[in-house]
Motif scaffolding. Structure first.
Motif, PDB file in Angstrom:
ATOM      1  N   SER A 138       0.866  -1.175   0.000  1.00  0.00           N
ATOM      2  CA  SER A 138       0.000   0.000   0.000  1.00  0.00           C
ATOM      3  C   SER A 138       0.903   1.225   0.000  1.00  0.00           C
ATOM      4  O   SER A 138       1.831   1.304   0.813  1.00  0.00           O
ATOM      5  N   ASP A 139       0.654   2.142  -0.914  1.00  0.00           N
ATOM      6  CA  ASP A 139       1.492   3.336  -0.979  1.00  0.00           C
ATOM      7  C   ASP A 139       0.699   4.474  -1.613  1.00  0.00           C
ATOM      8  O   ASP A 139      -0.421   4.270  -2.109  1.00  0.00           O
ATOM      9  N   ILE A 140       1.302   5.658  -1.588  1.00  0.00           N
ATOM     10  CA  ILE A 140       0.627   6.832  -2.129  1.00  0.00           C
ATOM     11  C   ILE A 140       1.291   7.278  -3.423  1.00  0.00           C
ATOM     12  O   ILE A 140       2.485   7.069  -3.634  1.00  0.00           O
ATOM     13  N   MET A 141       0.485   7.895  -4.285  1.00  0.00           N
ATOM     14  CA  MET A 141       0.960   8.432  -5.557  1.00  0.00           C
ATOM     15  C   MET A 141       0.003   9.526  -6.001  1.00  0.00           C
ATOM     16  O   MET A 141      -0.986   9.814  -5.310  1.00  0.00           O
ATOM     17  N   THR A 142       0.275  10.120  -7.127  1.00  0.00           N
ATOM     18  CA  THR A 142      -0.532  11.236  -7.619  1.00  0.00           C
ATOM     19  C   THR A 142      -0.777  11.080  -9.117  1.00  0.00           C
ATOM     20  O   THR A 142      -0.074  10.342  -9.808  1.00  0.00           O
ATOM     21  N   ASP A 143      -1.782  11.784  -9.612  1.00  0.00           N
ATOM     22  CA  ASP A 143      -1.983  11.862 -11.066  1.00  0.00           C
ATOM     23  C   ASP A 143      -0.993  12.838 -11.694  1.00  0.00           C
ATOM     24  O   ASP A 143      -0.437  12.583 -12.763  1.00  0.00           O
ATOM     25  N   ASP A 144      -0.807  13.973 -11.033  1.00  0.00           N
ATOM     26  CA  ASP A 144       0.073  15.031 -11.541  1.00  0.00           C
ATOM     27  C   ASP A 144       1.254  15.231 -10.602  1.00  0.00           C
ATOM     28  O   ASP A 144       1.118  15.029  -9.388  1.00  0.00           O
ATOM     29  N   PRO A 145       2.410  15.613 -11.117  1.00  0.00           N
ATOM     30  CA  PRO A 145       3.582  15.807 -10.261  1.00  0.00           C
ATOM     31  C   PRO A 145       3.346  16.861  -9.186  1.00  0.00           C
ATOM     32  O   PRO A 145       2.699  17.893  -9.438  1.00  0.00           O
ATOM     33  N   VAL A 167       1.503   8.194 -10.780  1.00  0.00           N
ATOM     34  CA  VAL A 167       1.202   6.797 -11.087  1.00  0.00           C
ATOM     35  C   VAL A 167       2.118   6.300 -12.191  1.00  0.00           C
ATOM     36  O   VAL A 167       2.651   5.182 -12.123  1.00  0.00           O
ATOM     37  N   GLU A 168       2.334   7.123 -13.203  1.00  0.00           N
ATOM     38  CA  GLU A 168       3.201   6.736 -14.322  1.00  0.00           C
ATOM     39  C   GLU A 168       4.627   6.478 -13.848  1.00  0.00           C
ATOM     40  O   GLU A 168       5.254   5.481 -14.239  1.00  0.00           O
ATOM     41  N   GLU A 169       5.153   7.354 -13.002  1.00  0.00           N
ATOM     42  CA  GLU A 169       6.508   7.176 -12.481  1.00  0.00           C
ATOM     43  C   GLU A 169       6.599   5.934 -11.605  1.00  0.00           C
ATOM     44  O   GLU A 169       7.591   5.187 -11.656  1.00  0.00           O
ATOM     45  N   TYR A 170       5.567   5.715 -10.800  1.00  0.00           N
ATOM     46  CA  TYR A 170       5.573   4.563  -9.894  1.00  0.00           C
ATOM     47  C   TYR A 170       5.552   3.266 -10.695  1.00  0.00           C
ATOM     48  O   TYR A 170       6.320   2.336 -10.431  1.00  0.00           O
ATOM     49  N   LYS A 186      -7.187  -2.193  -4.339  1.00  0.00           N
ATOM     50  CA  LYS A 186      -8.079  -1.093  -3.954  1.00  0.00           C
ATOM     51  C   LYS A 186      -7.367   0.240  -4.140  1.00  0.00           C
ATOM     52  O   LYS A 186      -6.133   0.309  -4.151  1.00  0.00           O
ATOM     53  N   GLU A 187      -8.174   1.274  -4.291  1.00  0.00           N
ATOM     54  CA  GLU A 187      -7.629   2.623  -4.505  1.00  0.00           C
ATOM     55  C   GLU A 187      -8.558   3.641  -3.870  1.00  0.00           C
ATOM     56  O   GLU A 187      -9.783   3.529  -3.969  1.00  0.00           O
ATOM     57  N   ARG A 188      -7.965   4.617  -3.204  1.00  0.00           N
ATOM     58  CA  ARG A 188      -8.742   5.685  -2.577  1.00  0.00           C
ATOM     59  C   ARG A 188      -8.126   7.034  -2.941  1.00  0.00           C
ATOM     60  O   ARG A 188      -6.905   7.199  -2.888  1.00  0.00           O
ATOM     61  N   ILE A 198      -3.483   9.753  -4.114  1.00  0.00           N
ATOM     62  CA  ILE A 198      -4.057   8.434  -4.366  1.00  0.00           C
ATOM     63  C   ILE A 198      -3.400   7.445  -3.414  1.00  0.00           C
ATOM     64  O   ILE A 198      -2.176   7.355  -3.371  1.00  0.00           O
ATOM     65  N   SER A 199      -4.216   6.706  -2.672  1.00  0.00           N
ATOM     66  CA  SER A 199      -3.719   5.599  -1.856  1.00  0.00           C
ATOM     67  C   SER A 199      -4.098   4.312  -2.583  1.00  0.00           C
ATOM     68  O   SER A 199      -5.277   4.059  -2.827  1.00  0.00           O
ATOM     69  N   ARG A 200      -3.099   3.506  -2.924  1.00  0.00           N
ATOM     70  CA  ARG A 200      -3.338   2.311  -3.730  1.00  0.00           C
ATOM     71  C   ARG A 200      -2.703   1.093  -3.071  1.00  0.00           C
ATOM     72  O   ARG A 200      -1.579   1.164  -2.572  1.00  0.00           O
TER      73      ARG A 200
END
Length: 207
Positions: A138-145, A167-170, A186-188, A198-200
């Motif tokens: 479980s980790d966090i990411m973003t749509d935009d930098p 998300v793309e970088e991850y 799951k994604e929140r 984003i928590s995924r």
């Protein structure tokens, strides 16, 4: 640059009853008796101890964390639980102190975002997993930098949002480490300090 000191300071200051998790992801790992498992960023060891129970008999669970206070608390919790098949390491996720192809499973709950070079962490996960082994993270990411000023703010990184990448970088970091197929459980989506996050929770295998 990210500051290890700020991260250690932040988690050293956490109260005993505070919740350091964002995932609750161990259920997706489907651990079996006899398996060896590692919890990256284990904190006080709650999920490490749960994993140790699930892999009995014959299995072993380890936890790794950067913060001495957390490792000390995890060891005390293991003694209180009466578990013998568990151990804890103080150290970095970029240098896991276990042999190649040693583990059946790896779990991490909202900790890899603290590391700047996420591909390096996933290369280590790939290294220590047996062929066919799997991870659930479980980790966090973003749509935009995120703005560069936030990425370079050690307090923002320690507060579990400044270290997020897109998300793309991850996904690129995962693929570069050897994990080609990723399953999202799951994604929140939420807002933290004014930024869309984003928590995924996701998984992959070493094929």
């Amino acid at each position: 640059m990210m500051s290890v000191f700020e991260i250690v300071k932040r988690y050293t200051a956490e109260e005993e009853g505070s919740n350091l998790s964002c995932g609750g992801n161990i259920v997706f790992l489907s651990l079996q008796p006899g398996e060896n498992v590692l919890d990256l960023g284990c904190g006080r060891g709650r999920e490490t101890l749960e994993a140790a129970k699930l892999v009995q008999p014959g299995g072993m669970a380890w936890g790794l964390d950067l913060t001495p206070r957390m490792i000390e608390a995890a060891k005390q919790n293991a003694v209180a639980a009466g578990l013998k098949n568990v151990g804890f390491f103080l150290g970095s996720m970029q240098n896991i102190p276990l042999p190649d192809a040693f583990l059946d499973a790896v779990i991490s709950n909202c900790a890899i975002n603290h590391v700047e070079d996420k591909a390096a962490v996933y290369r280590e996960i790939y290294r220590v997993l047996k062929r066919g082994g799997r991870f659930v993270v479980s980790d966090i990411m973003t749509d935009d930098p995120l703005p560069q000023a936030i990425k370079e703010d050690p307090e923002a990184v320690a507060a579990c949002f400044g270290g997020a990448v897109t998300v793309e970088e991850y996904e690129s970091a995962l693929k570069s480490a050897g994990f080609e197929r990723v399953r999202v459980f799951k994604e929140r989506r939420y807002v933290k300090n004014g930024y869309d996050m984003i928590s995924r929770t996701f998984s992959s295998h070493k094929f």
